[in-house]
Design a protein around this motif. Sequence first.
Motif, PDB file in Angstrom:
ATOM      1  N   ARG A   1       0.798  -1.229   0.000  1.00 11.06           N
ATOM      2  CA  ARG A   1       0.000   0.000   0.000  1.00 11.06           C
ATOM      3  C   ARG A   1       0.823   1.268   0.000  1.00 11.06           C
ATOM      4  N   TYR A   2       1.965   1.249   0.687  1.00  7.58           N
ATOM      5  CA  TYR A   2       2.793   2.453   0.765  1.00  7.58           C
ATOM      6  C   TYR A   2       3.674   2.600  -0.473  1.00  7.58           C
ATOM      7  N   CYS A   3       3.757   1.543  -1.284  1.00  2.00           N
ATOM      8  CA  CYS A   3       4.685   1.519  -2.421  1.00  2.00           C
ATOM      9  C   CYS A   3       3.982   1.784  -3.743  1.00  2.00           C
ATOM     10  N   MET A   4       2.885   1.082  -3.981  1.00  2.00           N
ATOM     11  CA  MET A   4       2.219   1.142  -5.284  1.00  2.00           C
ATOM     12  C   MET A   4       0.742   1.435  -5.121  1.00  2.00           C
TER      13      MET A   4
ATOM     14  N   THR B   1      17.392  -5.220  -7.591  1.00  2.00           N
ATOM     15  CA  THR B   1      16.133  -4.892  -6.951  1.00  2.00           C
ATOM     16  C   THR B   1      15.063  -4.678  -8.017  1.00  2.00           C
ATOM     17  N   GLY B   2      13.950  -4.073  -7.629  1.00  5.43           N
ATOM     18  CA  GLY B   2      12.876  -3.847  -8.587  1.00  5.43           C
ATOM     19  C   GLY B   2      11.918  -2.800  -8.047  1.00  5.43           C
ATOM     20  N   GLY B   3      10.700  -2.885  -8.403  1.00  4.67           N
ATOM     21  CA  GLY B   3       9.895  -4.045  -8.721  1.00  4.67           C
ATOM     22  C   GLY B   3      10.338  -5.259  -7.877  1.00  4.67           C
ATOM     23  N   GLU B   4       9.968  -6.396  -8.359  1.00  2.00           N
ATOM     24  CA  GLU B   4      10.427  -7.608  -7.682  1.00  2.00           C
ATOM     25  C   GLU B   4      11.433  -8.314  -8.596  1.00  2.00           C
ATOM     26  N   PRO B   5      12.708  -8.335  -8.196  1.00  2.00           N
ATOM     27  CA  PRO B   5      13.724  -8.873  -9.103  1.00  2.00           C
ATOM     28  C   PRO B   5      13.482 -10.334  -9.478  1.00  2.00           C
TER      29      PRO B   5
ATOM     30  N   MET C   1      20.727  -8.681  -3.108  1.00  3.42           N
ATOM     31  CA  MET C   1      19.396  -8.549  -3.709  1.00  3.42           C
ATOM     32  C   MET C   1      18.398  -8.116  -2.644  1.00  3.42           C
ATOM     33  N   THR C   2      17.436  -7.302  -3.052  1.00  5.61           N
ATOM     34  CA  THR C   2      16.286  -7.001  -2.197  1.00  5.61           C
ATOM     35  C   THR C   2      15.071  -7.640  -2.844  1.00  5.61           C
ATOM     36  N   THR C   3      14.343  -8.426  -2.078  1.00  7.99           N
ATOM     37  CA  THR C   3      13.228  -9.189  -2.641  1.00  7.99           C
ATOM     38  C   THR C   3      12.062  -9.225  -1.663  1.00  7.99           C
ATOM     39  N   ASN C   4      10.869  -9.466  -2.211  1.00 11.09           N
ATOM     40  CA  ASN C   4       9.723  -9.644  -1.309  1.00 11.09           C
ATOM     41  C   ASN C   4       9.611 -11.095  -0.840  1.00 11.09           C
ATOM     42  N   GLY C   5      10.456 -11.962  -1.360  1.00 10.71           N
ATOM     43  CA  GLY C   5      10.544 -13.328  -0.847  1.00 10.71           C
ATOM     44  C   GLY C   5       9.555 -14.318  -1.440  1.00 10.71           C
TER      45      GLY C   5
ATOM     46  N   VAL D   1      14.973  -9.196   2.723  1.00  6.14           N
ATOM     47  CA  VAL D   1      13.622  -9.652   2.411  1.00  6.14           C
ATOM     48  C   VAL D   1      12.629  -8.717   3.103  1.00  6.14           C
ATOM     49  N   SER D   2      11.697  -8.184   2.320  1.00  8.28           N
ATOM     50  CA  SER D   2      10.706  -7.272   2.888  1.00  8.28           C
ATOM     51  C   SER D   2       9.605  -8.075   3.557  1.00  8.28           C
ATOM     52  N   LEU D   3       9.355  -7.762   4.802  1.00 13.05           N
ATOM     53  CA  LEU D   3       8.313  -8.472   5.546  1.00 13.05           C
ATOM     54  C   LEU D   3       7.739  -7.491   6.560  1.00 13.05           C
TER      55      LEU D   3
ATOM     56  N   MET E   1      11.437  -3.983   7.243  1.00 12.89           N
ATOM     57  CA  MET E   1      10.049  -3.780   7.675  1.00 12.89           C
ATOM     58  C   MET E   1       9.755  -2.281   7.649  1.00 12.89           C
ATOM     59  N   VAL E   2       8.792  -1.893   6.847  1.00 12.17           N
ATOM     60  CA  VAL E   2       8.378  -0.487   6.839  1.00 12.17           C
ATOM     61  C   VAL E   2       7.454  -0.289   8.049  1.00 12.17           C
ATOM     62  N   ALA E   3       7.804   0.681   8.892  1.00 14.69           N
ATOM     63  CA  ALA E   3       7.023   0.912  10.121  1.00 14.69           C
ATOM     64  C   ALA E   3       5.771   1.716   9.770  1.00 14.69           C
TER      65      ALA E   3
ATOM     66  N   ILE F   1      12.144   0.837   8.381  1.00 17.69           N
ATOM     67  CA  ILE F   1      12.199   1.905   7.369  1.00 17.69           C
ATOM     68  C   ILE F   1      11.024   2.858   7.568  1.00 17.69           C
ATOM     69  N   GLU F   2      11.305   4.156   7.473  1.00 20.37           N
ATOM     70  CA  GLU F   2      10.202   5.136   7.479  1.00 20.37           C
ATOM     71  C   GLU F   2       9.581   5.210   6.093  1.00 20.37           C
ATOM     72  N   THR F   3       8.269   5.321   6.050  1.00 19.91           N
ATOM     73  CA  THR F   3       7.594   5.384   4.759  1.00 19.91           C
ATOM     74  C   THR F   3       7.899   6.719   4.070  1.00 19.91           C
ATOM     75  N   MET F   4       8.279   6.629   2.799  1.00 21.53           N
ATOM     76  CA  MET F   4       8.696   7.834   2.056  1.00 21.53           C
ATOM     77  C   MET F   4       7.620   8.236   1.049  1.00 21.53           C
ATOM     78  N   PRO F   5       7.468   9.541   0.841  1.00 23.97           N
ATOM     79  CA  PRO F   5       6.424  10.033  -0.075  1.00 23.97           C
ATOM     80  C   PRO F   5       6.853   9.934  -1.537  1.00 23.97           C
TER      81      PRO F   5
ATOM     82  N   HIS G   1       7.194   5.872  -8.377  1.00 27.15           N
ATOM     83  CA  HIS G   1       7.108   4.983  -7.225  1.00 27.15           C
ATOM     84  C   HIS G   1       8.480   4.384  -6.932  1.00 27.15           C
ATOM     85  N   MET G   2       8.641   3.958  -5.692  1.00 28.12           N
ATOM     86  CA  MET G   2       9.877   3.275  -5.274  1.00 28.12           C
ATOM     87  C   MET G   2      10.144   2.079  -6.194  1.00 28.12           C
ATOM     88  N   SER G   3       9.079   1.435  -6.652  1.00 31.29           N
ATOM     89  CA  SER G   3       9.232   0.242  -7.490  1.00 31.29           C
ATOM     90  C   SER G   3       9.831   0.583  -8.851  1.00 31.29           C
TER      91      SER G   3
HETATM   92  N1  SAM Z   1      10.186  -6.153  -4.350  1.00 33.87           N
HETATM   93  C1  SAM Z   1      11.355  -6.030  -3.544  1.00 33.87           C
HETATM   94  C2  SAM Z   1      10.970  -5.930  -2.071  1.00 33.87           C
HETATM   95  O1  SAM Z   1       9.777  -5.971  -1.775  1.00 33.87           O
HETATM   96  O2  SAM Z   1      11.867  -5.845  -1.256  1.00 33.87           O
HETATM   97  C3  SAM Z   1      12.296  -4.915  -3.922  1.00 33.87           C
HETATM   98  C4  SAM Z   1      11.719  -3.577  -4.279  1.00 33.87           C
HETATM   99  S1  SAM Z   1      10.922  -2.725  -2.960  1.00 33.87           S
HETATM  100  C5  SAM Z   1      10.517  -1.239  -3.799  1.00 33.87           C
HETATM  101  C6  SAM Z   1      12.295  -2.334  -1.917  1.00 33.87           C
HETATM  102  C7  SAM Z   1      11.979  -1.855  -0.543  1.00 33.87           C
HETATM  103  O3  SAM Z   1      11.386  -0.585  -0.628  1.00 33.87           O
HETATM  104  C8  SAM Z   1      11.043  -2.714   0.242  1.00 33.87           C
HETATM  105  O4  SAM Z   1      11.615  -3.020   1.489  1.00 33.87           O
HETATM  106  C9  SAM Z   1       9.815  -1.861   0.414  1.00 33.87           C
HETATM  107  O5  SAM Z   1       9.163  -2.135   1.604  1.00 33.87           O
HETATM  108  C10 SAM Z   1      10.411  -0.478   0.389  1.00 33.87           C
HETATM  109  N2  SAM Z   1       9.498   0.595  -0.002  1.00 33.87           N
HETATM  110  C11 SAM Z   1       8.720   0.676  -1.091  1.00 33.87           C
HETATM  111  N3  SAM Z   1       8.055   1.840  -1.140  1.00 33.87           N
HETATM  112  C12 SAM Z   1       8.422   2.527  -0.041  1.00 33.87           C
HETATM  113  C13 SAM Z   1       8.085   3.805   0.493  1.00 33.87           C
HETATM  114  N4  SAM Z   1       7.235   4.614  -0.136  1.00 33.87           N
HETATM  115  N5  SAM Z   1       8.669   4.170   1.644  1.00 33.87           N
HETATM  116  C14 SAM Z   1       9.548   3.365   2.273  1.00 33.87           C
HETATM  117  N6  SAM Z   1       9.907   2.154   1.819  1.00 33.87           N
HETATM  118  C15 SAM Z   1       9.353   1.731   0.682  1.00 33.87           C
END
Ligand code: SAM
Length: 352
Positions: free
Chosen positions: A52-55, A91-95, A121-125, A145-147, A185-187, A213-217, A346-348
Amino acid sequence: MEQRGGVAGPGLTGGANVSETAGPSKPLTDGFGRRISYVRLSVTDRCDLRCRYCMGETMAFVPRDEVLHFEEIVELVDLFIARGVTRVRLTGGEPLVRRSIEVLAKELGARIGRGLDELTMTTNGTQLARFAPALFEAGIRRVNVSLDSRDAQRFRHITRRGDLDQVLAGIKAAATAGLRIKINMVALKGLNETEIAPMLRWCASEGHDLTLIETMPLGDVQEDRTEHYLPLSDVRARLEHEFRLVPSPARTGGPARYFEVEGHGVRLGFITPLTHNFCDDCNRIRVAATGTVYGCLGHDQKVELRELLRSGGTDAVTDALDRLLDGKPRRHHFRIGEARPAVARHMSVTGG
Ligand code: SAM
């Protein structure tokens, strides 16, 4: 190696290792004297989750022919290595949703010890159970791994579609394959804040480090981020009631600042783009899947390398990188609560 049409095929033909074939080149240094040694490389803007905070729920992804081919990525990485880059994070997206990603990982992994210190690598796992052994074989030793939740329902809510068990199985497979794991973990206020201390205890019991991680705009996510913004200064104060956090000099190349969690044998990292700016020693640039390279996550300053890679030759790419570095912004200026995101992408897209 993936062919230009995107189909998996036999071996890599192009992309000579520039670090071996060319003489030493000028290190990548920006206008503020910061050395760039770390590249975050997005291999796709696509993802199988919609955090939700990403896409947004509905996302338009770039057409496949606009995405760099593996040969082009390797060529670019070789150029980076020749100019002093020692760490690359996929990274990605989801690599792991990029087809034949293990082939690219192997090709890049072959540069470890030959200019590259580390490939990560950064992945959603979600796909880790399938790919973990190949990633290890490629030379990757650490994955993030994002969780954001270990509650199945909440995990599905935050990711809008994720299956927690699938990710947990992926994490287990990664550990079994020999990969060191850091949980990201995004707080999120009102969403996972009560899970932060339990997540730290779980990570400690599993031997994983944890980074908050703090959520970024970044980008429009079709909801109000302000509602769930949680300053990590508050989180840290709360955790200190329960854990003794000892500042650690450890660095992993990124923006996280670490603490040893006394008595638990793991590290806790904080990425605080809002409450504590960390740009002074920024050592990073980010390559989007299309070959656009960004000097900063929080600005639009960029150069387009895809067409230069396809037709311009090494000098043109090198000149473009120098232009990027000359104009790399000093810092980002994220502010939660402003009417518009700091940047529209977007971050993605940029690669997290
Ligand atoms: N799909 C992979 C993943 O989920 O880790 C890699 C890409 S994802 C964009 C990389 C990291 O960015 C994840 O840990 C995700 O939680 C974090 N992220 C995405 N959007 C964000 C935002 N707006 N603020 C803070 N962290 C964000």
